[in-house]
Design an enzyme around this catalytic site. Structure first.
Site, PDB file in Angstrom:
ATOM      1  N   ASP A 152       1.539   4.830   1.744  1.00  0.00           N
ATOM      2  CA  ASP A 152       1.231   5.731   2.858  1.00  0.00           C
ATOM      3  C   ASP A 152       1.846   7.089   2.579  1.00  0.00           C
ATOM      4  O   ASP A 152       2.920   7.192   1.987  1.00  0.00           O
ATOM      5  CB  ASP A 152       1.813   5.170   4.161  1.00  0.00           C
ATOM      6  CG  ASP A 152       1.225   3.814   4.512  1.00  0.00           C
ATOM      7  OD1 ASP A 152       0.016   3.628   4.288  1.00  0.00           O
ATOM      8  OD2 ASP A 152       1.970   2.944   4.997  1.00  0.00           O
TER       9      ASP A 152
ATOM     10  N   ASP B 235       0.858  -1.190   0.000  1.00  0.00           N
ATOM     11  CA  ASP B 235       0.000   0.000   0.000  1.00  0.00           C
ATOM     12  C   ASP B 235       0.895   1.242   0.000  1.00  0.00           C
ATOM     13  O   ASP B 235       2.112   1.129   0.169  1.00  0.00           O
ATOM     14  CB  ASP B 235      -0.937   0.008   1.219  1.00  0.00           C
ATOM     15  CG  ASP B 235      -0.205  -0.347   2.499  1.00  0.00           C
ATOM     16  OD1 ASP B 235       0.970   0.037   2.630  1.00  0.00           O
ATOM     17  OD2 ASP B 235      -0.805  -0.998   3.367  1.00  0.00           O
TER      18      ASP B 235
ATOM     19  N   ASP C  69       9.319   3.791  13.496  1.00  0.00           N
ATOM     20  CA  ASP C  69       9.860   2.654  14.254  1.00  0.00           C
ATOM     21  C   ASP C  69      11.263   2.235  13.811  1.00  0.00           C
ATOM     22  O   ASP C  69      12.197   2.217  14.601  1.00  0.00           O
ATOM     23  CB  ASP C  69       8.880   1.468  14.228  1.00  0.00           C
ATOM     24  CG  ASP C  69       8.459   1.042  12.828  1.00  0.00           C
ATOM     25  OD1 ASP C  69       8.791   1.741  11.845  1.00  0.00           O
ATOM     26  OD2 ASP C  69       7.797  -0.009  12.706  1.00  0.00           O
TER      27      ASP C  69
HETATM   28  P1  ATP Z   1       3.760  -2.850   5.144  1.00  0.00           P
HETATM   29  O1  ATP Z   1       2.566  -1.948   4.904  1.00  0.00           O
HETATM   30  O2  ATP Z   1       4.496  -3.274   3.932  1.00  0.00           O
HETATM   31  O3  ATP Z   1       3.483  -3.983   6.095  1.00  0.00           O
HETATM   32  P2  ATP Z   1       4.812  -0.489   6.401  1.00  0.00           P
HETATM   33  O4  ATP Z   1       6.226  -0.159   6.781  1.00  0.00           O
HETATM   34  O5  ATP Z   1       4.127   0.409   5.425  1.00  0.00           O
HETATM   35  O6  ATP Z   1       4.846  -1.989   5.916  1.00  0.00           O
HETATM   36  P3  ATP Z   1       2.621   0.115   8.130  1.00  0.00           P
HETATM   37  O7  ATP Z   1       2.114  -0.710   9.267  1.00  0.00           O
HETATM   38  O8  ATP Z   1       1.780   0.301   6.944  1.00  0.00           O
HETATM   39  O9  ATP Z   1       4.009  -0.549   7.737  1.00  0.00           O
HETATM   40  O10 ATP Z   1       3.046   1.526   8.731  1.00  0.00           O
HETATM   41  C1  ATP Z   1       3.433   2.610   7.908  1.00  0.00           C
HETATM   42  C2  ATP Z   1       4.604   3.343   8.529  1.00  0.00           C
HETATM   43  O11 ATP Z   1       4.216   3.918   9.777  1.00  0.00           O
HETATM   44  C3  ATP Z   1       5.805   2.467   8.848  1.00  0.00           C
HETATM   45  O12 ATP Z   1       6.647   2.311   7.753  1.00  0.00           O
HETATM   46  C4  ATP Z   1       6.477   3.226   9.971  1.00  0.00           C
HETATM   47  O13 ATP Z   1       7.258   4.275   9.460  1.00  0.00           O
HETATM   48  C5  ATP Z   1       5.293   3.853  10.692  1.00  0.00           C
HETATM   49  N1  ATP Z   1       4.860   3.004  11.818  1.00  0.00           N
HETATM   50  C6  ATP Z   1       3.932   2.028  11.808  1.00  0.00           C
HETATM   51  N2  ATP Z   1       3.765   1.479  13.007  1.00  0.00           N
HETATM   52  C7  ATP Z   1       4.590   2.146  13.829  1.00  0.00           C
HETATM   53  C8  ATP Z   1       4.871   2.054  15.224  1.00  0.00           C
HETATM   54  N3  ATP Z   1       4.257   1.162  16.001  1.00  0.00           N
HETATM   55  N4  ATP Z   1       5.784   2.925  15.740  1.00  0.00           N
HETATM   56  C9  ATP Z   1       6.388   3.857  14.963  1.00  0.00           C
HETATM   57  N5  ATP Z   1       6.180   3.959  13.650  1.00  0.00           N
HETATM   58  C10 ATP Z   1       5.298   3.133  13.082  1.00  0.00           C
HETATM   59 MG    MG Z   2       2.109   0.254   4.789  1.00  0.00          MG
END
Ligand code: ATP
Ligand code: MG
Length: 455
Positions: free
Chosen positions: A57, A55, A131
């Site tokens: 963001d 996705d 994170d």
């Molecule tokens: P994917 O969607 O491929 O699983 P993602 O890195 O995009 O991976 P998401 O859960 O969609 O993960 O979160 C988007 C972004 O928000 C992350 O890349 C991170 O930068 C931030 N993020 C998400 N969860 C946390 C958290 N618990 N603490 C700090 N930052 C976070």
């Molecule tokens: Mg994501």
């Protein structure tokens, strides 16, 4: 201190055509309205690794209400972390306002856990509160540099960690895990999914702080468990969760069997491997299957105890044991009913798949949970939990025409004569839990679960 690096998207091998047109539309509109905006997180990381993002963001200087007033397809969600969801057909673009330093204004618990994170800030501050370094790259698809369009900004040495395939917490891992213990699960999930290694400090702190995961609400833990199951590398993730002793918190009832019972370990490992394979083949997977496999051994043991101690009539023992283990598991992580009901049906069908006389085979074959139960049966045979044979019978049954199906049923050994039951004495224990017995709707007058499986 942060060091800022900037380079063109082209230098990173990333082009506009790899980005969702809806995400580009959102960025264009926000930027035209004067708000600094970037693609951020997993999508930039995945594009740099040559993977297709799950996705897209967006992080922006616009506040949630400002985003809401710009887009009529927008919905604001979340309390702990307020976000805007902008919908284009089936696609949802998640837009978050840059978060700032927590200072005194964010709400934290006594143990340092962030309860609410809605303090806004600059893009640099936003990078610090993410994170993992690999999740903190910012990509502006419209900015120009060296006559090229599209610039990536790196405040956290993220590019180097991606190149070195390292998972590293931003800041002090201890503080960051305490702020949000789910980050431990995220570190493991990304390590497994991307085949990266967790850097030493980020890794060592997990052993010390695993217990903090107990503070996470059961519903949020379930969300994370689901993500682990469907990350495409569930087997790898599970081995790491075991090594870090995080399994003890996620699956407290299952962990002892997984560690000490070879057959159970092989059953669970094979289920995880099959899940990863199904996802890579583009097939559907459901958490209820893995949950049923994970909780199978504790359920069976509880059932045996109920029977041994005559706490419940034999025919109800499985039902009661299922209720018991599901309730216990939900103390660690919730299990929505839409998953616990199929789990119980799969367990119930394990016994019923042996009973194929008359019209039963056909009825079982039509059962909505037949396929999952059959897959489960095959796994149980493969792991050595039960003798092989019944699975093969069902494999053949599904492949042949109606006439052959009927002759397969006729060829089964003669059904054993039912013993006449003496009327059951009324139980003196009036506190017996009379849970509705809908799962035992097979009018099974014997404790069929314990019959040896045919043929
Ligand atoms: P994917 O969607 O491929 O699983 P993602 O890195 O995009 O991976 P998401 O859960 O969609 O993960 O979160 C988007 C972004 O928000 C992350 O890349 C991170 O930068 C931030 N993020 C998400 N969860 C946390 C958290 N618990 N603490 C700090 N930052 C976070
Ligand atoms: Mg994501």
């Amino acid at each position: 201190m942060t060091s800022i690096q900037e380079y063109t998207a082209e230098d990173a091998g990333v082009t506009r055509k790899d980005i969702s047109p809806s995400a580009l539309k959102v960025i264009d509109k926000l930027q035209k309205a004067g708000f600094d905006s970037y693609l951020v997180g997993g999508c930039v990381r995945d594009l740099m690794l040559g993977k297709i993002p799950k996705d897209f963001d967006i992080a922006t200087a616009a506040h949630p209400e400002e985003i809401d007033s710009l887009f009529n397809n927008c919905r604001l969600i979340g309390r702990r972390f307020r976000l805007a969801h902008i919908r284009y057909g089936r696609e949802i673009i998640e837009v978050a306002t840059f978060r700032g330093h927590h200072g005194n204004t964010s709400k934290t618990s006594e143990k340092g856990m962030i309860l609410r994170d809605n303090v806004y800030g600059t893009v640099e501050e936003d990078a610090i509160r993410r994170d993992l370094t690999i999740n903190a790259l910012y990509y502006d698809p419209n900015k120009k540099r060296d006559n090229r369009t599209g610039v990536i900004r790196d405040f956290m040495n993220s590019t180097e960690d991606i190149q070195k395939r390292k998972i590293r917490l931003i800041g002090d891992p201890e503080v960051r895990y305490k702020e949000d213990p789910v980050r431990m699960l995220r570190a493991v999930r990304f390590a497994a999914k991307l085949d990266f290694t967790i850097e030493k400090h980020s890794k060592d702190a997990i052993y010390r702080l695993a217990n903090h995961l107990r503070e996470i609400p059961a519903a949020r833990l379930f969300e994370e468990i689901q993500k682990l199951f469907v990350c495409g590398h569930a087997f790898n993730a599970f081995q790491q969760l075991d090594d870090y002793q995080l399994l003890d918190i996620l699956f407290p009832l299952s962990v002892q069997y997984y560690r000490s019972d070879k057959i159970n370990r092989s059953l669970i490992d094979q289920a995880l491997i099959n899940t990863d394979q199904r996802l890579s083949d583009g097939k559907y997977v459901t958490p209820s299957f893995l949950l049923a496999v994970l909780l199978w051994a504790p359920m069976q043991e509880k059932k045996a105890l109920y029977i041994q101690h005559k706490e419940h009539p034999d025919y109800q023992a499985m039902n009661q044991a299922a209720q018991y283990v599901i309730l216990k598991q939900t103390k660690a992580s919730s299990i929505p009913k839409r998953y616990s009901t199929p789990m119980r049906e799969m367990w119930d069908l394990q016994a019923r798949l042996a009973k194929r006389h008359g019209n039963r085979a056909d009825a079982l074959h039509q059962h909505p949970r037949f396929r999952a139960s059959y897959d489960f049966l095959l796994l149980r045979e493969q792991s050595g939990e039960i003798e092989p044979g019944l699975g093969e019978w069902w494999t053949k049954y599904q492949e042949v025409d109606t006439e052959t199906k009927q002759s397969m049923v006729r060829d089964l050994k003669q059904k054993p004569k039912k013993r006449k039951r003496s009327p059951r004495k009324p139980r003196s224990d009036s506190s017996q839990n009379n849970e509705s017995n809908s799962l035992n709707n097979e009018a099974n007058s014997t404790s069929s679960d314990d019959q040896p499986l045919e043929p």
